[in-house]
Enzyme design. Structure first.
Site, PDB file in Angstrom:
ATOM      1  N   TYR A 204       0.854  -1.186   0.000  1.00 38.62           N
ATOM      2  CA  TYR A 204       0.000   0.000   0.000  1.00 38.62           C
ATOM      3  C   TYR A 204       0.883   1.226   0.000  1.00 38.62           C
ATOM      4  O   TYR A 204       1.820   1.317   0.812  1.00 38.62           O
ATOM      5  CB  TYR A 204      -0.888   0.011   1.257  1.00 38.62           C
ATOM      6  CG  TYR A 204      -1.708   1.268   1.386  1.00 38.62           C
ATOM      7  CD1 TYR A 204      -3.015   1.323   0.913  1.00 38.62           C
ATOM      8  CD2 TYR A 204      -1.168   2.417   1.955  1.00 38.62           C
ATOM      9  CE1 TYR A 204      -3.758   2.494   1.003  1.00 38.62           C
ATOM     10  CE2 TYR A 204      -1.903   3.590   2.041  1.00 38.62           C
ATOM     11  CZ  TYR A 204      -3.200   3.622   1.562  1.00 38.62           C
ATOM     12  OH  TYR A 204      -3.933   4.777   1.639  1.00 38.62           O
TER      13      TYR A 204
ATOM     14  N   GLU B  28      -3.237   7.424  -4.296  1.00 40.72           N
ATOM     15  CA  GLU B  28      -3.176   6.184  -3.526  1.00 40.72           C
ATOM     16  C   GLU B  28      -3.070   5.003  -4.483  1.00 40.72           C
ATOM     17  O   GLU B  28      -3.773   4.966  -5.496  1.00 40.72           O
ATOM     18  CB  GLU B  28      -4.444   6.042  -2.677  1.00 40.72           C
ATOM     19  CG  GLU B  28      -4.454   4.793  -1.813  1.00 40.72           C
ATOM     20  CD  GLU B  28      -5.833   4.559  -1.187  1.00 40.72           C
ATOM     21  OE1 GLU B  28      -6.000   4.810   0.006  1.00 40.72           O
ATOM     22  OE2 GLU B  28      -6.745   4.119  -1.924  1.00 40.72           O
TER      23      GLU B  28
END
Ligand code: GDP
Ligand code: MN
Length: 380
Positions: free
Chosen positions: A101, A185
């Site tokens: 992530y 993101e």
């Protein structure tokens, strides 16, 4: 403004981040053709501006073109967290070894950005962050310095990302800065079985204040869902609706912001932010008053003007002429100070409107407007 995954993917690719080959469609038949062009197998992904698509059944792996058509048929029209799926993206499947992530997010309170990264990316990232906060690294990023190779190496090191992720972290910062984003993101950023690093999903939120530079996304200002805000925007007013009972009108964003604070300090709640700017003509005042007065929650209105370049007598004249156009239905407390305040006050005194009163200080005006609003609320 949030972008769709396929748009975020396009920006990543533009800045040299590796993404799977992919194409978007709204037709199941075309989905079959796209899957064939991708080599037969395809990941069929709902294009909606919300996360959690995988868990909602909006991401399906299709083993052949017929299965891709079938998957597209099932996903198109689906509702995911209140968003109806209008298009799907078909992507070449990636052989995933590990999921990471990475994101950059604006930290308004700290006046900087935050790099958030974890070696445990994927659909369970929220749970990981909640249960084992240590597994998610949070590294402040100074917006002036940006993410250099050494910053990126620190982020990768803190999160336990492989060394190849450093380059992606630098490029992702380029996306944020060059594309006017407030958030980027990638979840998951994956290491493939072949050892490459690929962005499998992407979320980008653009800064609405920069949309004029980002017109390729159809980036006109997003129309507000609030009818009063939409009406104010149509008249070119800087108006934001809040949830209190004291309408607030002032000149200059800073003064209006402090007026909101002072109203709150008096135990009342402001109903809105409205900055009429430097000119404060009768036209703007009339438009502003009419928008503020049409909010049924408003019980009193506070006009707070500090005359700098704008003279208070011009503002008072604007109020007097606005009162000819707008029927005042709620008490109006006016505080004029600064340039030509005495002349401005005299003009309002001469008008002698029964619902208009004046105060000489900001505190006094806010206290009075708050009291009038409370009285009106308790009276029903
Ligand atoms: P989200 O659920 O909205 O975040 O959608 P994602 O695009 O992140 O997809 C959900 C999950 O599907 C990912 O976290 C991956 O685990 C999986 N996934 C998506 N594309 C691929 C792929 O090409 N190969 C593999 N193996 N998994 C994939
Ligand atoms: Mn995802």
């Amino acid at each position: 403004m949030d972008l769709y995954e396929h748009q975020a993917r396009e920006l990543f690719e533009k800045h040299g981040i590796v993404v799977p080959r992919a194409e978007v469609t709204d037709s199941p038949e075309r989905a079959r053709g796209i899957a064939r062009a991708l080599g037969g197998r395809a990941v069929v992904k709902a294009q909606v501006k919300t996360g959690g698509r995988g868990k909602a059944g909006g991401v399906r792996l299709a083993a052949d073109p017929a299965a891709a058509e079938h998957a597209a048929r099932r996903i198109l029209g689906m509702g995911i967290k209140g968003h109806t799926v209008g298009t799907v993206m078909l992507a070449e499947p990636v052989d995933v070894d590990r999921e990471f992530y990475v994101s950059y997010v604006l930290d308004r309170a700290a006046g900087r950005f935050l790099a958030v990264a974890s070696a445990e990316g994927g659909t369970e990232i929220e749970q990981v962050a909640a249960e084992r906060p240590g597994a998610v690294a949070r590294i402040p990023v100074d917006p002036d310095e940006g993410v250099t190779t050494s910053t990126a190496a620190r982020i990768a090191d803190a999160a336990g990302l492989p060394p190849q992720a450093v380059d992606v972290l630098v490029r992702l910062w380029e996306v944020l800065v060059r594309e006017d984003a407030l958030l980027v993101e990638v979840n998951p950023l994956v290491r493939t079985a072949q050892g490459g690093i690929v962005a499998l999903d992407g979320k980008v939120t653009l800064d609405d204040n920069a949309l004029y530079r980002q017109s390729r996304w159809g980036g006109e200002r997003v129309e507000s869902a609030d009818p009063l805000e939409a009406r104010a925007a149509a008249k070119g007013l800087n108006y934001v609706r809040l949830d209190g009972a004291v309408g607030v009108i002032g000149n200059g964003a800073g003064l209006v912001m402090s007026t909101l604070d002072v109203v709150a300090g008096c135990g009342a709640r402001p109903a809105n932010f409205l900055d009429i700017g430097g000119g404060a003509s009768a036209r703007v005042m009339a438009d502003g008053l009419s928008v503020v007065l049409s909010d049924p929650a408003v019980k009193s209105v506070l006009v707070n003007v500090f005359g700098g370049i704008t003279a208070c007598d011009a503002v008072a004249d604007g109020i007097v002429r606005a009162l000819e156009e707008v029927t005042l239905t709620k008490p109006l407390v006016v505080r004029l100070d600064g340039n030509s305040a005495a002349r401005g006050r005299a003009l309002l005194d001469a008008r002698a409107h029964p619902l208009v009163e004046q105060a000489t200080t900001m505190d006094g005006a806010a206290r009075r407007a708050a009291r009038l609003a409370t009285a009106a609320s308790t009276a029903g």
